[in-house]
Scaffold this motif. Structure first.
Motif, short mmCIF file in Angstrom:
data_model
loop_
_atom_site.label_atom_id
_atom_site.label_comp_id
_atom_site.label_asym_id
_atom_site.label_seq_id
_atom_site.Cartn_x
_atom_site.Cartn_y
_atom_site.Cartn_z
N MET A 57 -28.69 49.29 45.68
CA MET A 57 -27.06 50.52 45.15
C MET A 57 -26.25 50.27 46.03
O MET A 57 -26.77 50.05 47.57
N PRO A 58 -25.35 50.47 45.86
CA PRO A 58 -23.77 50.37 46.69
C PRO A 58 -23.99 50.84 47.63
O PRO A 58 -24.89 51.84 47.69
N LEU A 59 -23.55 51.18 48.99
CA LEU A 59 -23.46 51.51 50.42
C LEU A 59 -22.04 52.63 49.97
O LEU A 59 -22.07 52.22 48.64
N ARG A 111 -25.32 30.04 61.39
CA ARG A 111 -25.21 31.77 61.44
C ARG A 111 -25.62 32.20 59.82
O ARG A 111 -26.00 31.38 59.21
N ILE A 112 -26.42 33.24 59.46
CA ILE A 112 -26.96 33.54 58.45
C ILE A 112 -25.73 33.99 57.66
O ILE A 112 -25.77 35.02 58.11
N GLY A 113 -24.85 34.03 56.32
CA GLY A 113 -23.84 34.87 55.34
C GLY A 113 -24.22 35.88 55.22
O GLY A 113 -25.61 35.69 54.63
N VAL A 114 -23.68 36.77 54.84
CA VAL A 114 -23.51 38.03 54.58
C VAL A 114 -24.63 37.86 53.26
O VAL A 114 -25.07 38.92 52.42
N GLY A 153 -22.18 42.32 51.93
CA GLY A 153 -23.24 42.69 51.75
C GLY A 153 -23.08 44.15 51.58
O GLY A 153 -24.41 45.06 52.26
N GLU A 154 -22.54 45.03 50.62
CA GLU A 154 -22.14 46.42 50.78
C GLU A 154 -23.65 46.53 49.51
O GLU A 154 -23.86 47.51 49.44
N ASP A 155 -24.01 45.53 48.41
CA ASP A 155 -24.23 45.81 47.34
C ASP A 155 -26.58 45.51 47.99
O ASP A 155 -26.81 45.99 47.32
#
Lengths: 394, 394
Positions: free
Chosen positions: B254-256, B195-198, B270-272
């Motif tokens: 930018m942040p979510l 899997r590909i990590g966030v 992954g929120e960044d």
């Protein structure tokens, strides 16, 4: 020179001649045809570089007239002596994915399966959706995870939430299942904006393989609204290594069981592509189901006509599968969720009560169909073993 | 030798450098980079055969270290003199699909869009499904019908049934729509079972394109239960010809807006990868919407982590799109079904009241994002004109 021996009653006689891609130690993957217990090297037999490729797509793209010509030539050559070095025992070769998959679409064409799944997934509603008898319902799957028989299937992780749980949790699927299907492979495609008529099926489709559409029912149940199955299916779809040409299935053709209401005109005319194929599902070597393809509601000719009626182009290597093959009887169900009724009615496998798949389990789906003169045509098998989940820590 | 002129304020300055595939009369498609109003031939500039291919996949597969190296080298070369015959005015070239699409997945990552569509498609239920804030909902689309900007879009035919009609009818879609999206292109893939990590997003994803996910709402509404959209989407998906590298989007990160509830651990981090991209939708040349990508609920890093968490492999050329970008304001909606509220609230286009697309209509989606030092980075545009339906007779 040698004559390829065909054992009495072999489902791989001269009337079958399925194509595959094989390799021998030290030599690259190339095209072969199966006869009896042998694989005949087509690049060697026919001296044609299209068969030296590691996938059948180049040959598939050449079209029906060429498919017929090659089949006639192979049939004639294999009736006589062939070069010794063109013949390999099937037990001594490695089989590969026979074609590069372009797009993969999975249908849902068994009324018995769709009704059973509707009852299990949506117990408070009508099991069949209002559209089901008007069009062959289907969706796109992940082409990149179509693998050849024998490839290990790693148990998928993902989100699942039981109705009585407050929030989803992450972890290995607890309801890993199979779906026994037939898949159809497009040889010659179509242009964007055009469509393939229901009567043009055999011009475009080269042949059929067996498909196991591995399914994580817990992931699927949580994710599938409103855009359909995704991670519950995308981790692996296994196909058999032998691509049986439509030309070998003439004796298996039969009318569909019957369609009521009559479908719209663009779907009429494909009712003569019912197929009398008998599937067998073995779980750890024990037969647990015999799904009858002849019970399917929609024909593959109708599936392809529907698939392209909006102008979607088809490409060489497109794979479209039937969806789970299930008959009216309990032991004719091609998915374990149906066979064990959502896990509530276990089946006995090697003396144990079983519902969904455990690590180490092996599932093998095989099939045969009527051939000419009372013979049988074999599809070979699609097999896979479940490996322990990875990355299950979070 | 010549210096490539960059007009003041051009969104294609040295900080952008998007990649595409172009051709000139009598010469085959090959890779180029955009600077100002010019396309620079990369095979000529860098003398590297990977750029002489008619698709960027070979370069994309070389990985992030190589992407960085090539970007640095191009940046240095374009600051000085380049060979005359490497430079073509963008108006004099034909642009092609920049990459061969492996698998195509479309997400549904705008809370505003999902809420609006839920209200329109399921007026008697909660608009957001229970899973929506726990995972980025998505599904597979048809890779073979992803086309480059400028490709004509033939109005699709198919089945549609209004709730008050007794049975479906066949014909050209009456509710042809658009979806303005960003799409992300995988450079280096992952193995089956992994899997590909966030946090590995930028190691695997090369860059982004604009996507118009043309949608036949009447076909979709009738077909989509229970397996999701199929023919309502599969007839065409248009992408912009310029693939903007992630390296050009650093100032746009930018942040979510915020996720509540907090997602499961595999989706955290992954929120960044929120992106401050402004989309503009023009209908026959008139601006009708400005969808803000910064409002998206799920980030593309989360989409890719989710896509592969079940062990599904990713491949070079995989395209995953965000789903329609819609903001909270009416004129921020990236689909006409939302913009006109199911056709009940027409918008004025060139003085006419309009709802869904008519034959001859042209839709153009463009976008820009912040670049370094107050500059803007351009995505170019994705455009398409609707052509009359074919085969509408039955």
């Amino acid at each position: 020179m040698t004559v390829v021996d065909v054992p009495d009653g072999s489902p791989f006689g001269l009337a079958n001649l399925p194509y595959g891609v094989f390799s021998t130690p030290g030599a690259p993957p190339r095209a072969g045809v199966r006869l009896g217990d042998a694989v005949v090297d087509l690049a060697r037999l026919l001296d044609d570089p299209v068969f030296a490729a590691p996938e059948l797509n180049g040959f598939l793209a050449q079209g029906r007239a060429r498919w017929t010509q090659v089949r006639e030539r192979i049939t004639a050559l294999l009736a006589g002596d062939v070069p010794d070095d063109a013949v390999h025992p099937v037990a001594a070769v490695t089989m590969h994915l026979p074609f590069a998959v372009a797009d993969y679409v999975d249908f849902y064409a068994s009324e018995h399966h769709a009704t059973n799944l509707g009852r299990l997934f949506r117990p408070d509603s009508e099991p069949l959706m209002p559209n089901w008898k008007h069009l062959p319902v289907g969706y796109h799957g992940r082409a990149g995870t179509v693998v050849v028989s024998g490839t290990e299937v790693v148990r998928p992780c993902g989100q699942r939430k039981a109705p009585d749980e407050p929030a989803p949790t992450y972890g290995p699927s607890r309801r890993l299942d199979i779906e026994a299907e037939l898949g159809f492979v497009v040889g010659t495609g179509s242009a964007l904006g055009e469509r393939i008529g229901v009567d043009e099926f055999a011009e475009h489709v080269f042949g059929a393989v067996l498909v196991n559409d591995w399914s994580a029912r817990d992931l699927q149940a949580w994710e599938y609204v409103p855009l359909g199955p995704h991670l519950g299916k995308s981790f692996a779809t296994s196909v058999s290594p032998w691509l049986v040409p439509l030309a070998a299935l003439e004796a298996a053709r039969m009318p569909l069981p019957g369609q009521d209401p009559q479908p719209l005109p663009y779907l009429r005319g494909g009712e003569d592509w019912g197929l009398d194929v008998d599937l067998v599902v073995e779980w750890n070597g024990e037969e647990v189901a015999r799904p009858p393809y002849r019970e399917m509601y929609w024909s593959p000719a109708q599936m392809l006509a529907h698939l392209t009626v909006n102008g979607a182009s088809a490409r060489t290597g497109d794979l479209f599968a039937s969806g789970t093959v299930s008959g009216p009887e309990p032991r004719q169900r091609g998915a374990f969720i149906e066979l064990t009724w959502g896990g509530k009615e276990p089946v006995t496998v090697k003396g144990e009560q079983r519902t969904f798949l455990l690590d180490g389990d092996e599932v093998t789906i095989s099939a045969t169909a009527p051939g000419p003169g009372g013979t049988r045509i074999g599809f070979g098998e699609v097999s896979g073993t479940v490996a322990r989940a990875r990355g299950a820590h979070d």
